[in-house]
Write a protein that holds these residues in place. Structure first.
Motif, mmCIF file in Angstrom:
data_model
loop_
_atom_site.group_PDB
_atom_site.id
_atom_site.type_symbol
_atom_site.label_atom_id
_atom_site.label_comp_id
_atom_site.label_asym_id
_atom_site.label_seq_id
_atom_site.Cartn_x
_atom_site.Cartn_y
_atom_site.Cartn_z
ATOM 1 N N TYR A 58 -5.269 8.067 3.366
ATOM 2 C CA TYR A 58 -4.072 8.910 3.423
ATOM 3 C C TYR A 58 -2.988 8.331 4.346
ATOM 4 O O TYR A 58 -1.804 8.615 4.169
ATOM 5 N N GLY A 59 -3.399 7.523 5.318
ATOM 6 C CA GLY A 59 -2.417 6.878 6.177
ATOM 7 C C GLY A 59 -1.600 5.842 5.427
ATOM 8 O O GLY A 59 -0.457 5.547 5.785
ATOM 9 N N SER A 60 -2.172 5.300 4.345
ATOM 10 C CA SER A 60 -1.488 4.259 3.578
ATOM 11 C C SER A 60 -0.274 4.796 2.838
ATOM 12 O O SER A 60 0.780 4.157 2.804
ATOM 13 N N GLU A 61 -0.398 5.994 2.240
ATOM 14 C CA GLU A 61 0.765 6.554 1.548
ATOM 15 C C GLU A 61 1.853 6.932 2.556
ATOM 16 O O GLU A 61 3.049 6.825 2.261
ATOM 17 N N LEU A 62 1.445 7.310 3.748
ATOM 18 C CA LEU A 62 2.405 7.615 4.806
ATOM 19 C C LEU A 62 3.098 6.340 5.285
ATOM 20 O O LEU A 62 4.297 6.346 5.582
ATOM 21 N N THR A 186 -7.757 2.493 -3.180
ATOM 22 C CA THR A 186 -6.646 1.730 -3.760
ATOM 23 C C THR A 186 -5.333 1.896 -2.999
ATOM 24 O O THR A 186 -4.569 0.932 -2.873
ATOM 25 N N PRO A 187 -5.005 3.119 -2.479
ATOM 26 C CA PRO A 187 -3.744 3.261 -1.737
ATOM 27 C C PRO A 187 -3.592 2.249 -0.600
ATOM 28 O O PRO A 187 -2.460 1.865 -0.276
ATOM 29 N N PHE A 188 -4.702 1.820 -0.011
ATOM 30 C CA PHE A 188 -4.618 0.832 1.065
ATOM 31 C C PHE A 188 -4.050 -0.483 0.537
ATOM 32 O O PHE A 188 -3.190 -1.101 1.165
ATOM 33 N N PHE A 189 -4.496 -0.913 -0.645
ATOM 34 C CA PHE A 189 -4.013 -2.159 -1.236
ATOM 35 C C PHE A 189 -2.551 -2.030 -1.660
ATOM 36 O O PHE A 189 -1.771 -2.973 -1.520
ATOM 37 N N ALA A 191 -0.390 -0.120 -0.193
ATOM 38 C CA ALA A 191 0.367 -0.162 1.062
ATOM 39 C C ALA A 191 0.500 -1.594 1.564
ATOM 40 O O ALA A 191 1.578 -1.999 2.032
ATOM 41 N N VAL A 192 -0.569 -2.368 1.472
ATOM 42 C CA VAL A 192 -0.530 -3.769 1.921
ATOM 43 C C VAL A 192 0.512 -4.550 1.122
ATOM 44 O O VAL A 192 1.313 -5.312 1.686
ATOM 45 N N ILE A 193 0.528 -4.348 -0.195
ATOM 46 C CA ILE A 193 1.511 -5.035 -1.049
ATOM 47 C C ILE A 193 2.933 -4.608 -0.665
ATOM 48 O O ILE A 193 3.841 -5.448 -0.561
ATOM 49 N N SER A 194 3.125 -3.311 -0.451
ATOM 50 C CA SER A 194 4.450 -2.789 -0.075
ATOM 51 C C SER A 194 4.910 -3.367 1.260
ATOM 52 O O SER A 194 6.080 -3.747 1.412
ATOM 53 N N VAL A 195 3.988 -3.449 2.217
ATOM 54 C CA VAL A 195 4.320 -3.986 3.541
ATOM 55 C C VAL A 195 4.683 -5.468 3.441
ATOM 56 O O VAL A 195 5.660 -5.929 4.050
ATOM 57 N N ILE A 196 3.913 -6.215 2.667
ATOM 58 C CA ILE A 196 4.192 -7.649 2.497
ATOM 59 C C ILE A 196 5.575 -7.854 1.891
ATOM 60 O O ILE A 196 6.356 -8.703 2.344
#
Length: 352
Positions: A58-62, A186-189, A191-196
């Protein structure tokens, strides 16, 4: 160079200290908080379970929302309070495209990627609407976004004729759940793509520099050839894109939507993440890494409160206290006093 490093470390210090404090609290109260187990989901696929996995999930969508909120805050000196309602709209659009005119279709009426792209366009359009009000009509961000905050969930319900569509295709659940064979959410991945992507954009374009320049001094940035109105406008559009991604994750979790509850109060968490990252809520310089770290700290706090059986209706009260503390700490007079105090107690390095 050394000064820049020191400032970077000092800003990251705020969320890191908060993270350490929460970790120590849970370690003392209940060490099982950190336990991670390998189990299976309803489809029989292996998945990791535990409070830390929930924070990661849930932290990833945030964190995705914090990307756009950080840019909006830095450029406009205000916050977008409509992101929760906008997520409801984006999620409703995705379901409408996938389900068509049926509430419970046996097969999808369109590919998931098409539904997502349509949601991106709609969310970015609403972001552009907010951006125009703030940048060109000079309306204070919270007042401008109050329009969508008020009407957004009604618009979301109207899109699907006030029905609650249900997607039966199991592939749709992958975006908010788990991909078969991968035990990490999956939200973690995502988020990682979005951050990159945002880090590459900030590194290889002038978006970060222009955003900070406009937030620090709009008149000065104009004299240097920057268009402050367009910079503010584009940050709201980027936030709209972040909203669409979060909307996909939200509706994918349950394969349906509840217009009045989905993403409720998430705008407060996104603003908190920006503030906890040490970024000034009045605009100017920002640290994207600190905001993203702040997102996971906020989710850490939320998960801790839930574990302590705090009523969900009372969560906002606890977070409001954190907001007050962070806002006070971000004021220039307090920052100056803290800086003076740091200068007195920090060891002075010898100049080589």
């Amino acid at each position: 160079m050394n000064n820049k490093k020191m400032k970077f470390n000092k800003q990251l210090l705020i969320p890191l200290v908060a993270l350490l404090a929460l970790a120590l609290f849970n370690l003392i109260v209940d060490p099982s908080f950190f336990k991670i187990t390998l189990g299976t989901n309803s489809l029989g696929d292996p998945v990791l379970n535990g409070y830390l996995i929930t924070i990661l999930d849930y932290g990833s969508e945030l964190a995705i929302l914090a990307i756009g909120m950080t840019l909006v805050t830095a450029a406009s000196g205000g916050q977008d309070i409509s992101v929760g309602a906008a997520i409801a709209i984006a999620g409703s659009v995705i379901l409408r495209v996938l389900c068509g005119n049926e509430s419970r279709p046996e097969t999808l009426k369109a590919p998931i990627i098409v539904a997502f792209l349509v949601a991106c366009l709609v969310a970015m359009a609403f972001g552009a609407f907010n951006g125009v009000l703030v940048a060109y009509f000079k309306i204070q961000p919270m007042v401008a976004t109050l329009i969508l905050f008020t009407a957004g969930r009604s618009i979301a319900a109207w899109i699907n004729n006030n029905e609650l569509p249900i997607v039966s295709d199991p592939k749709f659940t992958y975006y908010g759940g788990y991909i078969p064979g991968i035990p990490i959410p999956t939200p973690f991945f995502i988020a990682v793509i979005s951050v990159i992507i945002i880090m590459l954009v900030l590194k290889f374009t002038t978006l970060g520099l222009y955003t900070q320049s406009v937030g620090i001094n709009e008149s000065s940035s104009r004299l240097n050839g920057i268009n402050p109105e367009f910079v503010k406008f584009i940050t709201f559009v980027i936030l709209g894109l972040c909203v669409a991604i979060a909307g996909l994750i939200k509706v994918s979790r349950l394969s349906t939507i509840n217009y009045s509850v989905v993403a409720k109060d998430i705008e407060m968490d996104a603003i908190l993440a920006v503030a906890l990252g040490g970024n000034s809520l009045s605009g100017g310089k920002f640290n994207m890494t600190a905001s993203i770290l702040g997102s996971y700290v906020i989710q850490f706090l939320t998960t801790t409160l839930y574990k302590m059986n705090v009523n969900s209706d009372a969560l906002s009260a606890y977070k409001a206290v954190v907001v007050i503390v962070l806002v006070v700490l971000s004021t220039p007079i307090v920052r100056k006093k803290l800086s003076d105090l740091w200068a007195k107690i920090a060891p002075k390095k010898e100049v080589a």
